[in-house]
Design a protein around this motif. Structure first.
Motif, mmCIF file in Angstrom:
data_model
loop_
_atom_site.group_PDB
_atom_site.id
_atom_site.type_symbol
_atom_site.label_atom_id
_atom_site.label_comp_id
_atom_site.label_asym_id
_atom_site.label_seq_id
_atom_site.Cartn_x
_atom_site.Cartn_y
_atom_site.Cartn_z
ATOM 1 N N LYS A 49 -0.189 1.334 7.533
ATOM 2 C CA LYS A 49 0.998 2.163 7.250
ATOM 3 C C LYS A 49 0.815 2.924 5.953
ATOM 4 O O LYS A 49 1.135 4.118 5.870
ATOM 5 C CB LYS A 49 2.237 1.261 7.189
ATOM 6 C CG LYS A 49 3.514 1.985 6.855
ATOM 7 C CD LYS A 49 4.107 2.660 8.065
ATOM 8 C CE LYS A 49 5.506 3.176 7.789
ATOM 9 N NZ LYS A 49 5.581 4.605 7.588
ATOM 10 N N ASP A 53 0.740 6.916 5.465
ATOM 11 C CA ASP A 53 1.674 7.561 4.537
ATOM 12 C C ASP A 53 0.967 8.286 3.391
ATOM 13 O O ASP A 53 1.624 8.825 2.495
ATOM 14 C CB ASP A 53 2.643 6.528 3.956
ATOM 15 C CG ASP A 53 3.603 5.971 5.003
ATOM 16 O OD1 ASP A 53 3.726 6.574 6.094
ATOM 17 O OD2 ASP A 53 4.240 4.930 4.720
ATOM 18 N N GLU A 81 3.520 5.308 -6.192
ATOM 19 C CA GLU A 81 4.392 4.457 -5.371
ATOM 20 C C GLU A 81 4.356 3.013 -5.879
ATOM 21 O O GLU A 81 5.392 2.352 -5.995
ATOM 22 C CB GLU A 81 3.950 4.517 -3.907
ATOM 23 C CG GLU A 81 4.622 3.518 -3.005
ATOM 24 C CD GLU A 81 5.929 4.009 -2.413
ATOM 25 O OE1 GLU A 81 6.553 3.227 -1.689
ATOM 26 O OE2 GLU A 81 6.325 5.152 -2.690
#
Length: 190
Positions: A49, A53, A81
């Protein structure tokens, strides 16, 4: 998922690049399955994931005695992030899994940033304790007694957490840990 994402990004980053098995082994060594409630399958899902992303890049490498392996590396977006997830976990109350993951990745922040977010947690806990005290001192008679007892338990947890957070802030201010802006940190080690 945020705690898993944070830990996966952090381990890949600290490793300078890692395969899924390496990330899983590292987190098992840290006993993250207990304090972050991470399951082995969720690690692989989080890697895929995060790559989808744009937080990780994937590099296929030939396997020594089998199929190709994927080497993951953190992108600049992934580092941003990761830092934001650490900040969020430090300031957000009532999420022990995210707090544990943020503590595990605490050195990703500068010292001042870490202190600021721990101090924000302190302020939130103090405000919550005031609210809880007011609620307990003037209970709604329609609230069952056992629910009021539950509030006592929560207040005890909050007081303990508040004491811990104040102590962490003080230790950070006194120079505990090698933080992102210190010599020898993950930012300065090549």
């Amino acid at each position: 998922m945020s705690a898993t994402r944070l830990l996966v990004l952090g381990v890949v980053h600290l490793s300078g690049g890692a395969h899924g098995y390496q990330v899983r082994s590292e987190l098992q060594g840290w006993r993250a399955e207990i304090w972050a409630k991470i399951k082995p399958g969720s690690i692989y899902h989080a890697l895929k994931k995060a790559a989808a992303d744009g937080l990780l890049t994937e590099h296929a490498e030939p396997g020594s005695s089998g199929p190709e392996r994927v080497l993951y590396r953190v992108t600049a977006r992934g580092r941003d992030e990761m830092v934001e997830l650490v900040r969020d976990g430090l300031r957000r109350t009532h999420d022990p899994t995210m707090l544990n993951a943020s503590i595990a990745m605490l050195p990703m922040l500068t010292r001042a940033d870490a202190i600021a977010h721990v101090d924000e947690r302190v302020a939130r806990l103090e405000a919550e304790l005031v609210e809880q005290t007011t609620w307990r001192e003037h209970p709604n008679p329609d609230v069952p007694e056992h629910v009021r007892d539950q509030a006592e338990l929560w207040a005890g947890h909050a007081r303990t957490e508040l004491e811990w957070a104040k102590s962490l802030s003080q230790r950070l201010a006194e120079g505990a840990y090698t933080m992102a802006d210190d010599p020898g940190s993950w930012r300065t080690v090549h």
